[in-house]
Structures are given as structure tokens and as C-alpha cells.
Design an enzyme around this catalytic site. Structure first.
Site, PDB file in Angstrom:
ATOM      1  N   ASP A  31     -20.851  29.933  16.912  1.00  0.00           N
ATOM      2  CA  ASP A  31     -20.237  30.148  15.595  1.00  0.00           C
ATOM      3  C   ASP A  31     -18.996  29.261  15.440  1.00  0.00           C
ATOM      4  OD1 ASP A  31     -18.652  31.528  17.368  1.00  0.00           O
ATOM      5  OD2 ASP A  31     -18.690  33.439  16.270  1.00  0.00           O
ATOM      6  N   SER A  32     -18.642  28.555  16.532  1.00  0.00           N
ATOM      7  CA  SER A  32     -17.595  27.535  16.426  1.00  0.00           C
ATOM      8  C   SER A  32     -18.034  26.436  15.454  1.00  0.00           C
ATOM      9  CB  SER A  32     -17.288  26.928  17.798  1.00  0.00           C
ATOM     10  OG  SER A  32     -18.470  26.528  18.458  1.00  0.00           O
TER      11      SER A  32
ATOM     12  N   ASP B  19     -25.346  32.110  18.377  1.00  0.00           N
ATOM     13  CA  ASP B  19     -24.312  33.135  18.243  1.00  0.00           C
ATOM     14  C   ASP B  19     -24.641  34.080  17.094  1.00  0.00           C
ATOM     15  OD1 ASP B  19     -22.163  33.323  19.985  1.00  0.00           O
ATOM     16  OD2 ASP B  19     -21.148  31.568  19.138  1.00  0.00           O
TER      17      ASP B  19
ATOM     18  N   GLU C 221     -14.430  33.574  28.603  1.00  0.00           N
ATOM     19  CA  GLU C 221     -13.580  32.570  27.934  1.00  0.00           C
ATOM     20  C   GLU C 221     -12.098  32.868  28.164  1.00  0.00           C
ATOM     21  OE1 GLU C 221     -14.514  31.700  23.841  1.00  0.00           O
ATOM     22  OE2 GLU C 221     -12.706  30.472  23.600  1.00  0.00           O
TER      23      GLU C 221
ATOM     24  N   GLU D  93     -20.208  38.866  21.103  1.00  0.00           N
ATOM     25  CA  GLU D  93     -18.900  39.046  21.742  1.00  0.00           C
ATOM     26  C   GLU D  93     -18.638  40.526  22.009  1.00  0.00           C
ATOM     27  OE1 GLU D  93     -15.811  37.080  19.499  1.00  0.00           O
ATOM     28  OE2 GLU D  93     -16.876  35.168  19.539  1.00  0.00           O
TER      29      GLU D  93
ATOM     30  N   LYS E 163     -26.202  35.484  21.413  1.00  0.00           N
ATOM     31  CA  LYS E 163     -24.955  35.817  22.107  1.00  0.00           C
ATOM     32  C   LYS E 163     -24.100  36.700  21.206  1.00  0.00           C
ATOM     33  CE  LYS E 163     -21.576  32.588  22.920  1.00  0.00           C
ATOM     34  NZ  LYS E 163     -20.447  33.078  22.099  1.00  0.00           N
TER      35      LYS E 163
HETATM   36  O1  KIV Z   1     -18.979  29.383  19.551  1.00  0.00           O
HETATM   37  C1  KIV Z   1     -18.675  28.838  20.610  1.00  0.00           C
HETATM   38  O2  KIV Z   1     -18.428  27.626  20.689  1.00  0.00           O
HETATM   39  C2  KIV Z   1     -18.584  29.654  21.811  1.00  0.00           C
HETATM   40  C3  KIV Z   1     -18.147  28.984  23.066  1.00  0.00           C
HETATM   41  C4  KIV Z   1     -16.674  28.905  23.093  1.00  0.00           C
HETATM   42  C5  KIV Z   1     -18.668  29.670  24.267  1.00  0.00           C
HETATM   43  O3  KIV Z   1     -18.833  30.821  21.763  1.00  0.00           O
END
Ligand code: KIV
Length: 271
Positions: free
Chosen positions: A51-52, A90, A188, A121, A119
Site C-alpha cells: 500500500d506504499s 497489501d 518493520e 498489519e 498482507k
Molecule cells: O507497503 C509496503 O511497502 C510495505 C513494506 C514496507 C513492507 O508494507
């Protein structure tokens, strides 16, 4: 389709096997087709459609604006470029905090877009979601330590697990994730000693980012790894190339060639 003799992970089970065999895992983020095609030719073990993307590709200040639609579009693009690679997508902000059915719908959308796993969190408060996903055949990766979707609660991006209490909490959550059936977890921005201790206590692999060398694998944002940032490079994100310099050099050369009339040449033109 690769065979079971392949050395690169093609499923979440291969991640767990890699840890058992003491083989380190490499992962990078990927958001688009062009880079996915390049990554498909690499030995990188897994790709995260993170999600980055909201920050790296769309210029937002946090990952919060990443919507399910945005994640689906990026996941589709990556899957078109590297369908044989292990792709994790994500689950965006709050998409797994509104009940099991809503979370399953969101995960379905990402899996149908081409993800092989999702994934999420944290763990407290959505244990039921993780359990149901795993039970439904959706491999789940956890994400502990600094959870960027909680940036508003932290009041900034800060290293987590520095106090004994916080370290114990992160360790407990890691064990819970494993018990719920997660196949791996990102750690992280936690102290290297804590990441090491968690890694030793789990049979599922830990994938570190800003968590020291003791993790079972490492992940970096691709653009950080390539040195594409001109203004900010986090301490843990070693640039393995001078991407920004190379791009700027190429642009300067193009600009010069256009303005001096040396581009295009006769060979680059049609008769
Ligand atoms: O979204 C992302 O880039 C991440 C990484 C920092 C693991 O979750």
C-alpha cells in the site's frame, strides 16, 4: 509454471521451507507492469504490491489513501508482468477491520487480480479474519513493529519495540500470527536484537525492513533500492543503484540531442 524442483518460492509453503532450510528470502515492492517484467527475470523471491503505492506512485503522505480499487489495479498490472513470481498484495487501510465478510470480499478482489497471498498489519482485533482467510485457502502474511497504517496513532513514523513492554507485545503478536496460521510476517523498524529474538522463536519466516540482519529475509521498497529518491532515503534503505542520477543523465542526453538536432538520426527515421 515452475516445477517443484524450482529453487525460487512459488507459494507460501516455500517461504516456510526456505526458513527450515536456512535459506534467506529476498523481497521487494512492485506496483507496475514494467518493473514486474524486470523482476520476473530476477532471483528475487517475492514481490509485495504494497500500500506504499499510495506514497511512492501517487505522492500521498501516508499509505492511508490506498483504496481497494487502487490496490487491485496495481496488483493486476504486476501479475500481468510477473505471474510466475510469488505476489503478495497489501490489504488496504481498514479493509480487514469491518468484519470477516467485508475482509473476505476485499481479499477475493486482490486474489482474483493475481495476488497469491495478502498482507495485513497487526493482529489484535482481527484474529477472526486471519483465521477465516487461512481456513479459506488465502495465505496470510502479517506485518508487525511499525505499522504504517497506524501512523496517526503513533504521531509519526517511529521505531517500535524499544521499551520492554512494547517488545513483549510485538513478540506476543508474532506468536499469535503464527498460531493463527500466517505463513510469514514482516517486521518493520524494530531493534535488531528484538527482530532476532522473534525470528528464533518462530518457525514461520520473518521478513525485515529496518529490523537488522537477523531476520529470515529482507524487503525493500524497489524505488529506495534503486536509489530513485532525490530528497529522502531512510537509514535502513541501502540504495543498490544510483537510479536518480541515471535517469537524470538520460534525460539530459535526450534533451541535448533534441536541441542540437542529433536526435532522431536518419536510422531512427522512416524513409
Ligand atoms: O507497503 C509496503 O511497502 C510495505 C513494506 C514496507 C513492507 O508494507
Amino acid at each position: 509454471m515452475r516445477t517443484s524442483e524450482s529453487t525460487l518460492p512459488v507459494s507460501s509453503n516455500d517461504f516456510v521451507r526456505a526458513k527450515a532450510a536456512g535459506r534467506k528470502l529476498s523481497m521487494v515492492t512492485c506496483y507496475d507492469y514494467t518493473f514486474a517484467r524486470l523482476l520476473a527475470r530476477s532471483q528475487i523471491d517475492g514481490m509485495l504490491v504494497g500500500d506504499s503505492a499510495a506514497m511512492v506512485m501517487h505522492g500521498h503522505a501516508s499509505t492511508l489513501p490506498a483504496s481497494l480499487d487502487l490496490m487491485r489495479i496495481h496488483t493486476e498490472a504486476v501479475a500481468r508482468g510477473a505471474a510466475d513470481k510469488f505476489i503478495i498484495a497489501d490489504m488496504p487501510f481498514l479493509s480487514y477491520r469491518k468484519g470477516v465478510a467485508a475482509a473476505l470480499d476485499a481479499a477475493q478482489s486482490l486474489m482474483l487480480a493475481g495476488a497469491h497471498a495478502v498482507k495485513m498489519e497487526g493482529v489484535d482485533g482481527h484474529e477472526d479474519v486471519i483465521e477465516r482467510m487461512v481456513g479459506s485457502g488465502i495465505p496470510v502474511m502479517g506485518h508487525l513493529g511499525l505499522q504504517p497504517q497506524s501512523v496517526r496513532a503513533y504521531g509519526g513514523y517511529r521505531v517500535q519495540g524499544r521499551s520492554d513492554e512494547s517488545a513483549c507485545e510485538i513478540s506476543r503478536r508474532a506468536r499469535t500470527l503464527q498460531e493463527l496460521g500466517a505463513f510469514a510476517t514482516v517486521l518493520e523498524c524494530v531493534p535488531a536484537s528484538l527482530a532476532c529474538q522473534i525470528t528464533r522463536s518462530l518457525h514461520i519466516p520473518t521478513i525485515g525492513i529496518g529490523a537488522g540482519a537477523g531476520c529470515d529475509g529482507q524487503i525493500l521498497v524497489l524505488q529506495d533500492l534503486l536509489g530513485m529518491n532525490v530528497d529522502f532515503q531512510p537509514r535502513f534503505a541501502r540504495p543498490f543503484a544510483d537510479g536518480a542520477r541515471n535517469v537524470l543523465d538520460a534525460l539530459a542526453q535526450f534533451d541535448g540531442a533534441v536541441k542540437t538536432g542529433t536526435f532522431p538520426s536518419p536510422e531512427e527515421s522512416y524513409t
